[in-house]
Write a protein that holds these residues in place. Sequence first.
Motif, short mmCIF file in Angstrom:
data_model
loop_
_atom_site.label_atom_id
_atom_site.label_comp_id
_atom_site.label_asym_id
_atom_site.label_seq_id
_atom_site.Cartn_x
_atom_site.Cartn_y
_atom_site.Cartn_z
N ARG A 1 -3.79 2.53 -12.01
CA ARG A 1 -4.19 3.76 -11.32
C ARG A 1 -4.19 3.51 -9.81
N ILE A 2 -3.50 4.40 -9.07
CA ILE A 2 -3.44 4.30 -7.62
C ILE A 2 -4.28 5.45 -7.04
N GLU A 3 -5.26 5.08 -6.21
CA GLU A 3 -6.16 6.07 -5.61
C GLU A 3 -5.64 6.47 -4.23
N PHE A 4 -5.77 7.77 -3.90
CA PHE A 4 -5.42 8.28 -2.56
C PHE A 4 -6.66 8.97 -2.01
N LYS A 5 -7.28 8.34 -1.02
CA LYS A 5 -8.50 8.88 -0.42
C LYS A 5 -8.40 8.80 1.09
N LEU A 6 -8.97 9.81 1.75
CA LEU A 6 -9.00 9.84 3.22
C LEU A 6 -10.25 9.17 3.73
N ASP B 1 -0.29 10.02 -15.76
CA ASP B 1 -1.17 11.14 -15.46
C ASP B 1 -1.39 11.16 -13.94
N ALA B 2 -1.78 12.30 -13.42
CA ALA B 2 -2.01 12.42 -11.98
C ALA B 2 -2.93 13.60 -11.71
N GLN B 3 -3.67 13.50 -10.65
CA GLN B 3 -4.56 14.60 -10.24
C GLN B 3 -4.63 14.62 -8.70
N PRO B 4 -4.06 15.63 -8.04
CA PRO B 4 -3.31 16.76 -8.60
C PRO B 4 -1.88 16.35 -8.95
N ARG B 5 -1.21 17.16 -9.71
CA ARG B 5 0.15 16.84 -10.15
C ARG B 5 1.15 17.01 -9.02
N HIS B 6 2.11 16.11 -9.00
CA HIS B 6 3.29 16.20 -8.13
C HIS B 6 2.96 16.15 -6.65
N VAL B 7 1.79 15.63 -6.29
CA VAL B 7 1.45 15.51 -4.87
C VAL B 7 1.60 14.07 -4.39
N PHE B 8 1.04 13.13 -5.18
CA PHE B 8 1.08 11.72 -4.80
C PHE B 8 2.02 10.90 -5.69
N ASP B 9 2.73 11.55 -6.65
CA ASP B 9 3.55 10.82 -7.62
C ASP B 9 4.58 9.93 -6.93
N ARG B 10 5.36 10.50 -6.04
CA ARG B 10 6.46 9.76 -5.43
C ARG B 10 5.94 8.62 -4.58
N SER C 1 -3.76 18.59 4.94
CA SER C 1 -4.65 19.50 4.21
C SER C 1 -5.89 18.79 3.67
N ASN C 2 -6.11 17.50 4.12
CA ASN C 2 -7.27 16.73 3.68
C ASN C 2 -7.37 16.68 2.15
N GLN C 3 -6.24 16.44 1.50
CA GLN C 3 -6.19 16.43 0.04
C GLN C 3 -6.26 14.99 -0.47
N GLU C 4 -7.05 14.75 -1.54
CA GLU C 4 -7.19 13.44 -2.15
C GLU C 4 -6.79 13.53 -3.63
N GLY C 5 -6.58 12.35 -4.25
CA GLY C 5 -6.22 12.36 -5.66
C GLY C 5 -5.91 10.96 -6.17
N ALA D 1 0.84 -1.21 0.00
CA ALA D 1 0.00 0.00 0.00
C ALA D 1 0.87 1.25 0.00
N PRO D 2 0.51 2.25 -0.77
CA PRO D 2 1.31 3.49 -0.80
C PRO D 2 1.17 4.25 0.52
N ARG D 3 2.23 4.95 0.90
CA ARG D 3 2.20 5.79 2.09
C ARG D 3 1.54 7.12 1.75
N TYR D 4 0.54 7.49 2.55
CA TYR D 4 -0.18 8.76 2.30
C TYR D 4 0.73 9.92 2.68
N PRO D 5 1.01 10.86 1.76
CA PRO D 5 1.90 11.98 2.09
C PRO D 5 1.37 12.79 3.27
N THR D 6 2.28 13.15 4.17
CA THR D 6 1.89 13.87 5.39
C THR D 6 1.24 15.21 5.06
N ALA D 7 1.83 15.94 4.12
CA ALA D 7 1.29 17.27 3.79
C ALA D 7 -0.12 17.16 3.22
N ALA D 8 -0.34 16.13 2.39
CA ALA D 8 -1.67 15.96 1.82
C ALA D 8 -2.69 15.56 2.88
N MET D 9 -2.24 14.74 3.86
CA MET D 9 -3.15 14.33 4.93
C MET D 9 -3.54 15.51 5.79
#
Length: 343
Positions: A338-343, A301-310, A276-280, A266-274
Amino acid sequence: MDTRYIRHARTHARGAIQPVVIAALVVVVVLAAAAWFLIIKPHQDLMQSDNGGHPSTPVSAGREAAPPPANVEAMSLNQLLSEARRAMNEQRLLAPAGNNAFEFYLKVLQKQPGNQVATDALRETFPFAANTAEQAINQRDFNDAQRQIDLLAKADPANYTLTILRSKLDAQRKLQDREQQLAADKEKQAQLAAQKAAADKVEADRQAELKTQQAAAEQTRLAQQARQAQQQQAEAARQPQAAPAAAAAGPADAATHAAVLVKNTAPRYPTAAMRSNQEGWVELSFTITPSGDVSDVKVVDAQPRHVFDRAAMDAVSRWKYQPATQDGTPVASTKRQRIEFKL
């Protein structure tokens, strides 16, 4: 000299001294009584109030303070002094508002500036009234404490005790503000912790559901392969037998299938995105090597860009596959995911 004249003179002198002694004794008794009612008794009552009572309450148990006069402005000096003495006896030095000794005495001074009775009473009871104001500060009744300090200032504006009381009041207010701020911070931290726990649970449930879906897909794929094998065996049994070498090589060479995921991370949810309650989501392309490893991971492709790529690339790089086969031989293959990032 005639001794009778000497005795008569001495008797006359003693008779003149006796009225002076009696007058002096009367003055002493009056001063003692005044000291008792104006200083000693109020002080004793204040000491009793410090051991469990409140200076603004009556000394006698169960007795309630009398209601304030209906029209203070219309009262005469004698009436005001009478109400003031009554308030002193009931230990209503500064409270309640509108019905206490200090307000009555100050009203006397308004009507008759320099009134000696009111001036002496205010001066003598000032220390005890200051103790009453300090108790209100300690009980954090800040509004009433400020009112009492203002009354003391009207009685003796230059008294240094006022500076001490104001400093204590300010310190207690600041202390209460800090305590309230600490309580608010703790509550906020608890809310953030609860939100994080809820987000972690949602993520754990999502990962568990994903694994269940992957296991079900794997079972479906294996069942399809088994059915295909049975169909091939049945077809082979209906067809004429070929040469022995071709028949031996046919089943093994015919094994061809796509790569199958056997282990995912499972991918690690980025701390900054968590925070700010950001999903993508992130869509990746990658190569599955003949050994089942993942290589050449790229972001399509990614939405938003450069937030969850790494986070997505790091997770997919650790996946393991059963490699694709061509005629029974493992071969490299490409895949998009496609990898989903949801809170």
